[in-house]
Design a protein around this motif. Structure first.
Motif, PDB file in Angstrom:
ATOM      1  N   ALA A   1      82.989  69.368  19.566  1.00  0.00           N
ATOM      2  CA  ALA A   1      83.591  68.433  20.529  1.00  0.00           C
ATOM      3  C   ALA A   1      82.809  68.460  21.840  1.00  0.00           C
ATOM      4  O   ALA A   1      82.501  67.409  22.425  1.00  0.00           O
ATOM      5  N   ALA A   2      82.457  69.659  22.301  1.00  0.00           N
ATOM      6  CA  ALA A   2      81.683  69.778  23.550  1.00  0.00           C
ATOM      7  C   ALA A   2      80.275  69.212  23.343  1.00  0.00           C
ATOM      8  O   ALA A   2      79.716  68.553  24.232  1.00  0.00           O
ATOM      9  N   PHE A   3      79.699  69.458  22.169  1.00  0.00           N
ATOM     10  CA  PHE A   3      78.379  68.902  21.850  1.00  0.00           C
ATOM     11  C   PHE A   3      78.432  67.373  21.960  1.00  0.00           C
ATOM     12  O   PHE A   3      77.548  66.740  22.538  1.00  0.00           O
TER      13      PHE A   3
ATOM     14  N   VAL B   1      85.396  61.218  15.365  1.00  0.00           N
ATOM     15  CA  VAL B   1      84.038  61.085  15.900  1.00  0.00           C
ATOM     16  C   VAL B   1      83.863  62.086  17.041  1.00  0.00           C
ATOM     17  O   VAL B   1      84.580  62.053  18.033  1.00  0.00           O
ATOM     18  N   TYR B   2      82.916  62.998  16.885  1.00  0.00           N
ATOM     19  CA  TYR B   2      82.658  64.002  17.930  1.00  0.00           C
ATOM     20  C   TYR B   2      81.822  63.429  19.063  1.00  0.00           C
ATOM     21  O   TYR B   2      82.064  63.724  20.234  1.00  0.00           O
ATOM     22  N   GLY B   3      80.817  62.633  18.700  1.00  0.00           N
ATOM     23  CA  GLY B   3      79.933  62.080  19.728  1.00  0.00           C
ATOM     24  C   GLY B   3      79.095  60.952  19.166  1.00  0.00           C
ATOM     25  O   GLY B   3      78.926  60.820  17.954  1.00  0.00           O
TER      26      GLY B   3
ATOM     27  N   LEU C   1      78.145  61.706  15.199  1.00  0.00           N
ATOM     28  CA  LEU C   1      78.596  62.914  14.506  1.00  0.00           C
ATOM     29  C   LEU C   1      80.054  62.697  14.139  1.00  0.00           C
ATOM     30  O   LEU C   1      80.908  62.517  15.012  1.00  0.00           O
ATOM     31  N   VAL C   2      80.329  62.692  12.832  1.00  0.00           N
ATOM     32  CA  VAL C   2      81.656  62.323  12.343  1.00  0.00           C
ATOM     33  C   VAL C   2      82.165  63.380  11.366  1.00  0.00           C
ATOM     34  O   VAL C   2      81.439  63.801  10.459  1.00  0.00           O
ATOM     35  N   ALA C   3      83.412  63.800  11.553  1.00  0.00           N
ATOM     36  CA  ALA C   3      84.038  64.740  10.609  1.00  0.00           C
ATOM     37  C   ALA C   3      83.997  64.113   9.216  1.00  0.00           C
ATOM     38  O   ALA C   3      84.283  62.921   9.048  1.00  0.00           O
TER      39      ALA C   3
END
Length: 388
Positions: free
Chosen positions: A289-291, A326-328, A343-345
């Protein structure tokens, strides 16, 4: 299988057995336009690849065939020069680099083809350069190391394609490692492999389907603007050899002299280097998440300060941001078109692709092409199976 088709095409066309080489394209998770500024990048080789069938032919001629374009090209190796056949220029540029090192390139036949989408920012050109460089090195027995081959491929791009690219694309194609991204220091060329598990978090690329004509001229202009900024800073801080050495305080102290445009270009690069270093820490901590937040910040900088985004890329990032899992997301590559990297789970990939496709069509009336990729190893030799 594509590599078998390329090998068969070679045998049908040239009637001898080739060496078969695989050269991957690349993604870059974060660190855009930092490579030619001596900064940090975080690329990975991916399973979008170009295959080469290459064999020596006992003449003084290179006979080249683009499998994807169904085009042939021949050149005498003693007279390798740029011309209007762009795809052949990449290959001839590689030959010229061997020759510049005093190495005589014998006559060879080459068929190449692949599934790296052209113009999507996945470095199809670097894959072409690295694949041929690796194949010729092997066939000629010159035993050059991979870093040397990366530099040769980069010079081929500069001199025969006219794009002053940094080293990242060629480096990633040659040095990729399965399930790892690479943190590369583009100045010292030190690098480290960071584990990235694509079975937990997938990499999805969304191709805008556009390539604005600004792309290569603006790329070279950005490079000049950065050099201009360095030249001004050096008058006060002789230790600033590239923007890698510059600080935010130094930029702010000379904001007026730099002028608005050059100030914002330099500011973006300095901040992006910080983001890549922070991203490495997040990856080591397993904090996707931080990335992802660093990726969103990277996109905002590319859009507002470096000004290499475009409406299509911005819309795709906006769509991604609103999707679950979606993380980023950010634009990737030179800009003005090409792909966003997301970047997706894993469990959300299917719905993400569906939603992004629908929304892109709704917002801009454009069809969206997406690619799910896995991280692979770098350029290598495939044992050609006997193709009947």
């Amino acid at each position: 299988m594509l590599h078998q088709s390329v090998a068969k095409s070679f045998q049908d066309r040239f009637n001898h057995s080739p060496l078969l080489v695989r050269a991957p394209g690349r993604v870059n998770l974060i660190g855009e336009h930092t490579d030619y500024n001596g900064g940090f990048v975080m690329p990975a080789a991916i399973d979008k690849e170009i295959y080469f069938a290459v064999g020596l032919n006992g003449t003084t001629t290179a006979r080249l065939y683009s499998y994807d374009l169904d085009q042939s090209y021949e050149t005498e190796l003693a007279e390798v020069t740029r011309d209007k056949t762009m795809w052949a220029n990449y290959l001839k540029g590689v030959v010229a680099q061997f020759q510049k090192r005093g190495l005589t390139v014998p006559g060879f036949d080459c068929v190449f083809g692949g599934n790296v989408p052209i113009g999507a920012g996945l470095s199809s050109s670097a894959a072409v350069e690295c694949g041929l460089a690796f194949a010729l090195d092997h066939l000629m027995g010159t035993n050059l190391d991979r870093m040397e081959l990366a530099h040769m491929a980069q010079k081929a791009e500069h001199e025969f394609a006219g794009v002053k690219s940094g080293l990242m694309d060629q480096f990633a194609s040659l040095f990729g490692r399965s399930e790892h991204v690479i943190m590369l220091d583009c100045r010292s060329l030190d690098y480290e492999y960071l584990p990235f598990d694509t079975s937990v978090c997938g990499i999805v690329l969304c191709n805008t389907g556009v390539k604005h004509s600004l792309a290569s001229s603006e790329y070279n202009l950005r490079r000049q603007e950065c050099e201009q900024g360095v030249a001004i800073l050096q008058q006060y801080y002789p230790e600033v050899a590239s923007l890698r050495d510059a600080t935010l305080e130094q930029l702010n102290a000379h904001r007026e002299e730099l002028g608005d445009v050059v100030y914002r270009r330099c500011m973006y690069v300095v901040q992006e280097n910080f983001r890549v270093e922070a991203a490495r820490q997040h990856l080591n901590d397993g904090d996707l998440a931080a990335f992802g937040q660093e990726m969103y910040a990277s996109h905002a900088g590319l859009r507002d300060d470096y000004e290499v985004s475009c409406q299509e890329l911005d819309v795709l990032v906006q769509i991604a941001k609103a999707q679950p899992g979606v993380y980023g997301s950010r634009m990737m590559g030179g800009g003005f078109g090409g792909c966003t990297i997301n970047l997706v789970a894993i469990e959300h990939i299917e719905s993400f692709v569906q939603k992004a496709t629908e929304e892109y069509k709704r917002y801009l009336g454009l069809e969206l092409e997406t690619y799910q990729t896995t991280i692979t190893g770098g350029v290598d030799i495939l044992q050609p199976e006997i193709v009947k």
